[in-house]
Design an enzyme around this catalytic site. Structure first.
Site, PDB file in Angstrom:
ATOM      1  N   GLU A 112      38.487 -32.079 -25.006  1.00 50.77           N
ATOM      2  CA  GLU A 112      37.903 -33.780 -25.297  1.00 50.77           C
ATOM      3  C   GLU A 112      38.622 -34.786 -24.294  1.00 50.77           C
ATOM      4  OE1 GLU A 112      38.981 -34.469 -29.503  1.00 50.77           O
ATOM      5  OE2 GLU A 112      39.128 -36.060 -28.722  1.00 50.77           O
ATOM      6  N   CYS A 125      39.021 -40.209 -19.090  1.00 48.10           N
ATOM      7  CA  CYS A 125      40.616 -39.354 -19.187  1.00 48.10           C
ATOM      8  C   CYS A 125      40.373 -38.014 -19.511  1.00 48.10           C
ATOM      9  CB  CYS A 125      40.942 -40.301 -19.985  1.00 48.10           C
ATOM     10  SG  CYS A 125      42.660 -39.193 -20.581  1.00 48.10           S
ATOM     11  N   CYS A 132      47.925 -27.001 -24.667  1.00 47.79           N
ATOM     12  CA  CYS A 132      48.566 -27.209 -24.706  1.00 47.79           C
ATOM     13  C   CYS A 132      49.835 -26.324 -23.890  1.00 47.79           C
ATOM     14  CB  CYS A 132      49.360 -28.865 -24.184  1.00 47.79           C
ATOM     15  SG  CYS A 132      50.510 -29.473 -22.680  1.00 47.79           S
ATOM     16  N   CYS A 136      55.420 -30.862 -26.363  1.00 51.74           N
ATOM     17  CA  CYS A 136      56.541 -32.519 -26.347  1.00 51.74           C
ATOM     18  C   CYS A 136      56.472 -32.928 -28.106  1.00 51.74           C
ATOM     19  CB  CYS A 136      55.697 -33.705 -25.906  1.00 51.74           C
ATOM     20  SG  CYS A 136      55.673 -32.671 -24.124  1.00 51.74           S
ATOM     21  N   CYS A 139      52.945 -35.540 -29.264  1.00 50.71           N
ATOM     22  CA  CYS A 139      51.849 -35.028 -28.524  1.00 50.71           C
ATOM     23  C   CYS A 139      51.239 -34.228 -29.769  1.00 50.71           C
ATOM     24  CB  CYS A 139      52.434 -34.789 -27.160  1.00 50.71           C
ATOM     25  SG  CYS A 139      50.331 -34.662 -26.559  1.00 50.71           S
ATOM     26  N   CYS A 355      46.439 -41.696 -25.918  1.00 47.30           N
ATOM     27  CA  CYS A 355      47.150 -40.719 -25.871  1.00 47.30           C
ATOM     28  C   CYS A 355      47.220 -40.076 -26.429  1.00 47.30           C
ATOM     29  CB  CYS A 355      48.313 -41.356 -25.055  1.00 47.30           C
ATOM     30  SG  CYS A 355      47.797 -42.605 -23.801  1.00 47.30           S
TER      31      CYS A 355
HETATM   32  N1  SAH Z   1      51.001 -33.022 -19.795  1.00 46.33           N
HETATM   33  C1  SAH Z   1      50.630 -34.573 -19.227  1.00 46.33           C
HETATM   34  C2  SAH Z   1      49.549 -35.023 -19.089  1.00 46.33           C
HETATM   35  C3  SAH Z   1      49.056 -34.953 -20.834  1.00 46.33           C
HETATM   36  S1  SAH Z   1      49.876 -36.227 -21.553  1.00 46.33           S
HETATM   37  C4  SAH Z   1      51.844 -35.517 -19.337  1.00 46.33           C
HETATM   38  O1  SAH Z   1      52.236 -34.510 -19.944  1.00 46.33           O
HETATM   39  O2  SAH Z   1      51.883 -36.260 -18.456  1.00 46.33           O
HETATM   40  C5  SAH Z   1      49.209 -37.869 -20.870  1.00 46.33           C
HETATM   41  C6  SAH Z   1      50.307 -39.050 -21.466  1.00 46.33           C
HETATM   42  O3  SAH Z   1      50.104 -39.236 -22.793  1.00 46.33           O
HETATM   43  C7  SAH Z   1      51.701 -38.455 -21.379  1.00 46.33           C
HETATM   44  O4  SAH Z   1      52.105 -39.400 -20.464  1.00 46.33           O
HETATM   45  C8  SAH Z   1      52.120 -38.180 -22.987  1.00 46.33           C
HETATM   46  O5  SAH Z   1      53.467 -38.211 -22.820  1.00 46.33           O
HETATM   47  C9  SAH Z   1      51.596 -39.135 -23.452  1.00 46.33           C
HETATM   48  N2  SAH Z   1      51.276 -38.842 -24.706  1.00 46.33           N
HETATM   49  C10 SAH Z   1      51.064 -38.001 -25.716  1.00 46.33           C
HETATM   50  N3  SAH Z   1      51.518 -38.185 -26.996  1.00 46.33           N
HETATM   51  C11 SAH Z   1      51.722 -39.730 -27.480  1.00 46.33           C
HETATM   52  C12 SAH Z   1      51.222 -40.155 -27.720  1.00 46.33           C
HETATM   53  N4  SAH Z   1      51.129 -39.837 -29.408  1.00 46.33           N
HETATM   54  N5  SAH Z   1      51.366 -41.440 -27.882  1.00 46.33           N
HETATM   55  C13 SAH Z   1      51.267 -42.215 -26.517  1.00 46.33           C
HETATM   56  N6  SAH Z   1      51.641 -41.640 -26.326  1.00 46.33           N
HETATM   57  C14 SAH Z   1      51.446 -40.193 -25.778  1.00 46.33           C
END
Ligand code: SAH
Length: 372
Positions: A112, A125, A132, A136, A139, A355
């Site tokens: 996406e 984006c 991944c 996390c 996420c 995000c």
């Molecule tokens: N792996 C990389 C890039 C992808 S995530 C990273 O961790 O930076 C891009 C951003 O979105 C990151 O800061 C991530 O922590 C955030 N993100 C992921 N899930 C989210 C959520 N449910 N709400 C808000 N931000 C989120």
């Protein structure tokens, strides 16, 4: 027949890797294209012609490249290819100029890409991996694990395909590597893609308009510092103590806060560029004023800013978004502690374009306008 020398495979031949696999021109730097055409016995300037077709004009076939000799086009057809993603689905937010594209890769996988419109800018984006590996907790992208790395050509083509869809009146002038995946876990392809997106012979987007976001892969942050790139670096911090961060981001067990911040300090010293720390606000997990105090202590001596991101709820995950009063209180503590801090406004929640929500619901029925 291996027309192009491939030192990395030539040194240690792998019987199952085909030496004559068509080369993806969309994933090659100009220097690589030059070597490629020289190896074919063609003059060097053919490389710039090909780059112009592939990157500037978005050509998807060699037949279109009318200023190349017919014979060369035929040879390219046999030994090269131009990765082109298909738009499988697109959805447009009703409340904001945000659009989400589901793009199909050659092997049937999908990724996406989200276009976020602003007053004077359009930010795309993009994804760097299919899925991944980092898992996390907050996420959506990590829920199903990692399928594979994306190639440089696939990463670049997200920009080309979305730009083609939206036309010239909406020029993509910002690219953030914040879609699916961990960019620094796919280092070589990501760096090549960034150079192509930035180059005048490529997509011509200024380095300062390109942001690499990482969960904090320490060795590759240090490596990135030596690349001589003017790109922006975002580090997803999300917690100011190791216990909370290891709970939220398992990668913290491998690279705990002290090693991460040491790497960030080295990065700033080497590049003279500030780092943006992303900090998701999760109710009762990391949004306390004592957390804000610890964050100040961690970042006080670093050239940096903090971007607070109110958590975007993900179906099935237990977290909540703190109310606005609490977000504002957290912000005020950081600002009083002299940390430059912003809060991200969210857009596109109605199409799950926020995000960490990418790919979660791709098979569900959404407010989707079918692919054109
Ligand atoms: N792996 C990389 C890039 C992808 S995530 C990273 O961790 O930076 C891009 C951003 O979105 C990151 O800061 C991530 O922590 C955030 N993100 C992921 N899930 C989210 C959520 N449910 N709400 C808000 N931000 C989120």
């Amino acid at each position: 027949m291996a027309i192009v020398s491939q030192p990395q495979t030539a040194a240690r031949p792998e019987p199952r890797v085909r030496q004559d696999e068509p080369r993806d021109l969309k994933g090659m730097l100009l220097s690589g294209l030059e070597q490629f055409v020289l190896d074919l016995g063609e003059p060097r300037f053919r490389a710039a012609q090909i780059a112009s077709w592939v990157f500037e004009k978005g050509a998807a076939s060699f037949e279109e490249m009318t200023n190349l000799p017919k014979l060369l086009r035929a040879r390219l057809h046999d030994i090269a290819r131009i990765t082109t993603l298909r738009v499988v689905q697109q959805s447009h937010s009703r409340h904001s100029p945000t659009s989400k594209y589901l793009l199909g890769l050659d092997d049937g996988q999908t990724v996406e890409t989200v276009l976020i419109g602003g007053v004077q800018r359009n930010t795309l984006c993009i994804s760097t991996q299919v899925g991944c590996a980092l898992a996390c907790r907050f996420c959506a992208s990590g829920l199903a694990g990692l399928s594979r790395n994306m190639t440089a050509g696939e990463i670049v083509d997200q920009v080309i395909q979305v730009q083609r869809r939206v036309g010239d009146d909406r020029t993509i002038n910002n690219v953030v590597l914040m879609g699916m995946g961990e960019p620094l876990a796919n280092y070589d392809a990501v760096l090549r893609a960034v150079r192509i997106i930035n180059a005048p012979w490529g997509l011509g987007i200024g380095a300062r308009k390109i942001t690499i976001s990482t969960s904090g892969l320490v060795p590759n942050i240090l490596r990135l510092a030596t690349e001589g790139l003017q790109v922006e670096l975002s580090v997803s911090l999300h917690a100011a103590d190791d216990d909370t961060r290891s709970f939220l981001m398992p990668i913290n067990r491998r690279y705990p806060l002290r090693s991460l911040l040491d790497a960030c300090t080295r990065y700033v010293e080497t590049t003279n560029r500030l780092i943006t720390f992303e900090y998701i606000l999760l109710k009762d997990v990391n949004d306390g004023l004592d957390d804000a105090g610890r964050l100040i202590a961690l970042l006080r001596d670093l050239l940096c800013k903090v971007n607070l991101i109110p958590y975007n709820p993900v179906d099935g995950l237990p977290f909540e978004t703190p109310d606005e009063g609490r977000q504002a209180a957290f912000l005020r503590v950081l600002q009083a502690g002299r940390i430059t801090t912003t809060i991200r406004r969210e857009r596109g929640r109605d199409i799950d374009a926020a995000c960490g929500q990418l790919r979660l619901k791709e098979s569900g029925q959404r407010s989707v306008v079918g692919g054109r």
